[in-house]
Structures are given as C-alpha cells and as structure tokens.
Write a protein that holds these residues in place. Sequence first.
Motif, PDB file in Angstrom:
ATOM      1  N   SER A  25       0.834  -1.195   0.000  1.00  0.00           N
ATOM      2  CA  SER A  25       0.000   0.000   0.000  1.00  0.00           C
ATOM      3  C   SER A  25       0.874   1.252   0.000  1.00  0.00           C
ATOM      4  N   GLY A  28       4.219   2.981  -3.925  1.00  0.00           N
ATOM      5  CA  GLY A  28       3.365   3.082  -5.102  1.00  0.00           C
ATOM      6  C   GLY A  28       3.799   4.262  -5.952  1.00  0.00           C
ATOM      7  N   ILE A 108      -8.592  10.348  -3.829  1.00  0.00           N
ATOM      8  CA  ILE A 108      -7.238  10.041  -4.274  1.00  0.00           C
ATOM      9  C   ILE A 108      -7.274   8.972  -5.364  1.00  0.00           C
ATOM     10  N   TYR A 112      -5.465   8.725  -8.900  1.00  0.00           N
ATOM     11  CA  TYR A 112      -4.392   7.726  -8.853  1.00  0.00           C
ATOM     12  C   TYR A 112      -4.540   6.749 -10.016  1.00  0.00           C
ATOM     13  N   PHE A 233       0.996  10.847   2.430  1.00  0.00           N
ATOM     14  CA  PHE A 233       0.596  10.174   1.202  1.00  0.00           C
ATOM     15  C   PHE A 233       1.418   8.908   0.981  1.00  0.00           C
ATOM     16  N   SER A 236       0.661   6.088   3.158  1.00  0.00           N
ATOM     17  CA  SER A 236      -0.775   5.746   3.127  1.00  0.00           C
ATOM     18  C   SER A 236      -1.480   6.089   4.434  1.00  0.00           C
ATOM     19  N   LEU A 237      -1.087   7.182   5.065  1.00  0.00           N
ATOM     20  CA  LEU A 237      -1.647   7.512   6.376  1.00  0.00           C
ATOM     21  C   LEU A 237      -2.736   8.566   6.302  1.00  0.00           C
ATOM     22  N   ALA A 241      -6.578   3.734   5.529  1.00  0.00           N
ATOM     23  CA  ALA A 241      -6.131   2.582   4.742  1.00  0.00           C
ATOM     24  C   ALA A 241      -5.308   1.649   5.617  1.00  0.00           C
ATOM     25  N   SER A 330      -5.752  -0.465  -1.514  1.00  0.00           N
ATOM     26  CA  SER A 330      -5.888   0.008  -0.135  1.00  0.00           C
ATOM     27  C   SER A 330      -6.613   1.346  -0.071  1.00  0.00           C
ATOM     28  N   LEU A 331      -6.660   2.054  -1.196  1.00  0.00           N
ATOM     29  CA  LEU A 331      -7.385   3.319  -1.202  1.00  0.00           C
ATOM     30  C   LEU A 331      -8.889   3.092  -1.155  1.00  0.00           C
TER      31      LEU A 331
END
Length: 460
Positions: A25, A28, A108, A112, A233, A236-237, A241, A330-331
Amino acid sequence: MGSKRVSIHGQWSSRWAFILAATGSAVGLGNIWKFPYITGENGGGAFVLVYLICIALIGIPIMMAEVMLGRRGRQSPVNTMEMLAVEAGHRPYWKWLGWLGVIAGFLILSYYSVIAGWALAYVFRTAFGVFTLATPDGVSSIFSDFIGAPEGLLFWHTLFMLMTMIVVARGVRGGLEKVVKFLMPGLFIMLVVLVGYAMNSGEFSRGLDFLFYPDFSKITRDGVLIAMGHAFFTLSLGMGAIMVYGSYLPSHASIARTSVMIALADTLVALMAGMVIFPVVFANNLEPGVGPGLIFQTLPLAFGHMPGGVFFGTLFFILLTFAAWSSSISLIEPAVACLVENRGVSRIHAAVTMGILCWLFGLLTVFSFNIWADFAPLGMFEHFEGKTLFDLLDYLTSNIMLPLGGLLIAIFAAWIMKCEASRDELELGEGFAYMSWRFLVRYITPIAVMIVFLRAIEVI
Ligand code: TRP
C-alpha cells in the motif's frame, strides 16, 4: 494481549502478509512518480530533508496509532472510530473521522487510477521499442501527445480501475494478499538495477547533490506543507487505509516493529527512485521541475539508450503498475469494508459500486490534461493560479485531508483513548518505548502538523 475481536472480512495469514500488504500500500506511485517530481519542483535537498523529518516524527508514530486503532476496532474506519469512541466514554461523532478517510481515499483513487493508467500505457510503448534511441525532445513530445488526447487516458484509466475492482472483490486473502507477495521484491530488484545504470551513465554525483544537499533558500512555506502532506501520502496515512489493514492483523504481531519496517522500506524505495531519475535528468539537460510528467520524460530516455533497454523498461513499467495496483486496492478498501458492514451488501457488490463511482470522478483528472488543461477553478486566488482540477484534487487530499485526518487520529489515540487500551494493544510494555510513542503522538505530532498548517496559511 490485545483485544479478542475478529474482523468479519477475514485476517492476514501472518504478520509477514500484513507487512507485505502494508508495504504494498505504501510503495506506489507516491514513491516513484510523485516523490521525484515534487522534489524537483521544490528545489531538492532541503525539501527531502523536511520530508525525512516528517516521516520520522509524524509518519511512524501515526502509522503505529492507525494500526493500533484498526486492530483494536477490527472494523471499517467508520465503525472502528465510532466504537472506540464510545468505549472510551465519548460521543460517537468520531465516526466522522472515518468518513473523512473514506472520502479522501475515494478522491485520491480517482486520480491515482488515471496516473497508474499512464504507467500501464508506458508498458506497451516501451515494449514496442518506441523509445529506442529517442532524443529528450522526442520523449517529451510523445508524452505530451499522449496526455493531450482524452480517449487514450480514458482507456487506460478504465482498465486500471477494473484491475483494482477485481482484486478488492476477491477479498483479503484471496485477492489482496496474493497480489502483493511477489511484487514488492521484484520492484526492489529492478530499482537496484536502475540505480546501477544511473551510476554508470548518468550524472550520478549531480543527482545525489540535488537530492541530498539542502539549500534552505529554495524551500517555501508551501514546500514544507507539501513535504508533510507527502509523508502522509507515501505511507498511506491519515485516511484509514492502514487502519483497515491493521484490522486484519493477527493479534500477536508487534505493531511498532512492523510500522518501522514499512516506513523504512517505503523511504528507501523513494530515495532510490530519486537516485535513478535525477542523474538522468542532469545528464540530458532536462528540467527537474517539469511536474507530473517527470518520470515519463526521463526514464524512457534512460531505457532508450541502455543495452537491453526494451526489456528492462518494459519490466520497470510493469512493476510500477503493480506497485500502483497494490496501493490502489488500499485506497478503496475502507469504503468497501464500510459498505459491506453498514449496508449488508456483498463484497463484490460494494467493490463494483465504489469502483464505478470512482471511475466517473476520475474523468475530472482525465480532462485536466487536455480539454480542461486551461481550466483553473480557483484561479482567482493567487495561490491556486493555473492549477487544474487534478492539481486541486491532489492539493486538497494530500496537503489538507490527509494531515487533518492524521492530526485527528493522533489526538484520538493519545488523548481520547484510554492509556490502558493503547498500551494493551501496542504491547510495548510500560517503559521507555511506550512512553516515547505516547509523547510523540500526544504532543510532537499534533503540534508539528498544526504549525505547518498555520504557517502555510500564513497565520504565524
Ligand atoms: N502510498 C501510496 C503511494 O505512495 C498511495 C496510497 C495508497 C495512499 N493508499 C493510500 C495515500 C492511503 C494516502 C492514503 O503511492
């Protein structure tokens, strides 16, 4: 000890599966596409330094907090936050924090997926040898022609969104876990090969200088905000997620150790991507601040001139697509988990509904690069002059929603939740390790986030 609840969505098969999924996650487009271009736009070394400080002081403690909340609640972020708030004797309104995350993830993913579509398209371009012996100008114009036509972008965006929907529909073990197991090692090996190439053929030392020599005159208040936003970002915080991944984590795994490993792996990948890209930029007299197209205008040049470039180039973009893929799932996972829990729909139904909505929203980004390229909705404010819908979406999510989500997560974990509960779940004992985490999340992290916010809007 940890709580005894289990998630209705299943569980990772082991601690390693969680580490791989969370690393999948985290690693990326943020690391390979976004980090180099925002570093280029914000002047290099000083920006990187601020970013690294944010990872250490804000990112890692918040990651621990998110995993901890997720594992304690064992539900989607919305229901986890509501339940934990009530459990701590507070009102259920904290569920809105979960909703903030669900919406941020949705926004996002909408852009993305479009950018991941670029990576997908470049797999085929490279494979067909389009870049063999191309000039810097040639590579740039291939890129601008590509993003200038909405049909192509739409096609790749659609394909990528379908890929995301399929994995999420298959569930935690059958989908998510299977995909990440062999992707991450592959991506890492490719990066090592590319760093080797950049060392031999690029302006390696100039690239390193740009990346690591801090020139503080180049950093602006907005630059600091962007660095902090990117720390959220890339790990992934701030949107649930990692919280939702934490809710599938087996009870006995150490949250602190896994969080540190994930953050280190993520940072390493970003720095390596920088070490590949900037030497190529300088060796070809390209401009580091060209924006979102940076890797698509530099890497093909490197591949076009190296022996075996068609092979390596293709492989690289395949891996980049995979890295984006393990992030995109995960988004959308928090939204899907939430729909399943609250509406009682099947996982497949939830994944398809969210995927379609997100795809539709993604059209805003698709058009931002062509027919709406000159449309700057907030152009009347000096700060947002010339910013397209895509720029604004990115700014709103990365620089505002994620840090805000992270700030509230820190406040909840350290001020609202009972000390016994977090200590029980983190299993760090009562000594120094737990106290330092608590000190960071209670004071340092929220204050740092607030200072950066206030400075960016020029209050202090
Ligand atoms: N971290 C991913 C990247 O660097 C993107 C991502 C996945 C993300 N899940 C997220 C960003 C949740 C913010 C929040 O590409």
